[in-house]
Enzyme design. Sequence first.
Site, short mmCIF file in Angstrom:
data_model
loop_
_atom_site.label_atom_id
_atom_site.label_comp_id
_atom_site.label_asym_id
_atom_site.label_seq_id
_atom_site.Cartn_x
_atom_site.Cartn_y
_atom_site.Cartn_z
N HIS A 87 37.66 28.67 -15.14
CA HIS A 87 37.26 27.32 -14.72
C HIS A 87 37.76 27.00 -13.30
O HIS A 87 37.16 26.19 -12.61
CB HIS A 87 37.84 26.26 -15.67
CG HIS A 87 37.08 26.09 -16.95
ND1 HIS A 87 37.11 27.02 -17.96
CD2 HIS A 87 36.27 25.08 -17.38
CE1 HIS A 87 36.35 26.58 -18.97
NE2 HIS A 87 35.84 25.41 -18.64
N CYS B 68 36.54 34.81 -19.73
CA CYS B 68 37.51 33.85 -20.25
C CYS B 68 38.85 34.57 -20.32
O CYS B 68 39.03 35.51 -21.11
CB CYS B 68 37.06 33.42 -21.65
SG CYS B 68 38.31 32.46 -22.52
N CYS C 229 42.22 31.44 -14.89
CA CYS C 229 41.29 30.78 -15.82
C CYS C 229 39.98 30.67 -15.04
O CYS C 229 39.97 30.23 -13.88
CB CYS C 229 41.81 29.41 -16.21
SG CYS C 229 40.58 28.41 -17.09
N THR D 263 41.68 33.46 -21.38
CA THR D 263 42.40 33.18 -22.63
C THR D 263 42.02 34.22 -23.69
O THR D 263 42.88 34.74 -24.40
CB THR D 263 42.08 31.74 -23.10
OG1 THR D 263 42.30 30.86 -22.00
CG2 THR D 263 42.94 31.32 -24.26
N SER E 275 34.66 29.55 -23.10
CA SER E 275 34.70 28.33 -23.90
C SER E 275 33.71 27.30 -23.36
O SER E 275 33.27 26.42 -24.08
CB SER E 275 36.10 27.73 -23.85
OG SER E 275 36.44 27.46 -22.50
N1 DGL Z 1 37.87 29.52 -18.89
C1 DGL Z 1 38.73 30.04 -19.90
C2 DGL Z 1 39.81 30.90 -19.34
O1 DGL Z 1 39.52 31.62 -18.40
C3 DGL Z 1 39.08 29.12 -21.05
C4 DGL Z 1 39.72 27.82 -20.73
C5 DGL Z 1 39.91 26.97 -21.95
O2 DGL Z 1 38.96 26.79 -22.71
O3 DGL Z 1 41.03 26.51 -22.18
O4 DGL Z 1 40.91 30.94 -19.81
#
Ligand code: DGL
Length: 258
Positions: A180, A74, A178, A76, A12
């Site tokens: 991030h 990602c 996640c 998600t 994302s």
């Molecule tokens: N970095 C992503 C993950 O690993 C997506 C985070 C998001 O956009 O909520 O889930």
Amino acid sequence: MNSNAPICLFDSGIGGLTVLKKLANAFPNENYIYLADLARVPFGDKSKEELTNIVNEIVSWLEKFNPKAIITACNTSAALLADQQSSLVSIIDPVAKEIALSEYKEVTVWATKFTIENSAYKKAINKINPNVKVQEISCPKLVPVIENLECSIEEKIKIINEYMDQISPSSDALIYGCTHYPHIDEMVKKLRNIKTIDPADAVVKEIFSRDVARNVSTDRTPSISLYTTAHKEKLEKFSKLYLCGDYKVELVTLKALV
Ligand code: DGL
């Protein structure tokens, strides 16, 4: 398989750069295409229908490059695809297998609302080993503060502590569910002496075990192409901070994924 075909990754936003960095360090001759859908971040709060449309659009767009592999950088999106037949490399499955076969008795997962509501890690680990206790903590405030370049360290620490306080005292390790979250790894480690697991490490091993690794690119000038659907300056800033090496890096803003 064309050995000079790219390896594609998507997220994302800036989260998947944490996967790209480890992959590019492990396979420095490859060409990479990274798509950040910054027009639609965060993914973690979206409904299944919304996310399905987004992921289908992204995958169709990436498939046009005839890549060696498409990696869900990602969690998600990987959680969404978990129950489906998919040729994509999941960020969740390789680490789930490692944990299921490890000595860990209890692990904690921090992840987005979508990943937690779908129990993606718990299902993937317990399918292999039902004896590992998996504590799931939804952390909806983390992606917005990591993406927000204006957010102060104090504010970040306050939010990290909120989720830190929920970690079971008997937990053996914290999984960054996640992509991030490795961006805040240093802060997490300063706040608590806890073993952390970045699923990107298991993805790198997974790629080593696949044809991709036996079909190494012969390209003399490997490149990283960073595509974004919005906020090019953000991707530029993070990629400069985060990616190193001798890559030719190009940044492109896409008007639409067509
Ligand atoms: N970095 C992503 C993950 O690993 C997506 C985070 C998001 O956009 O909520 O889930």
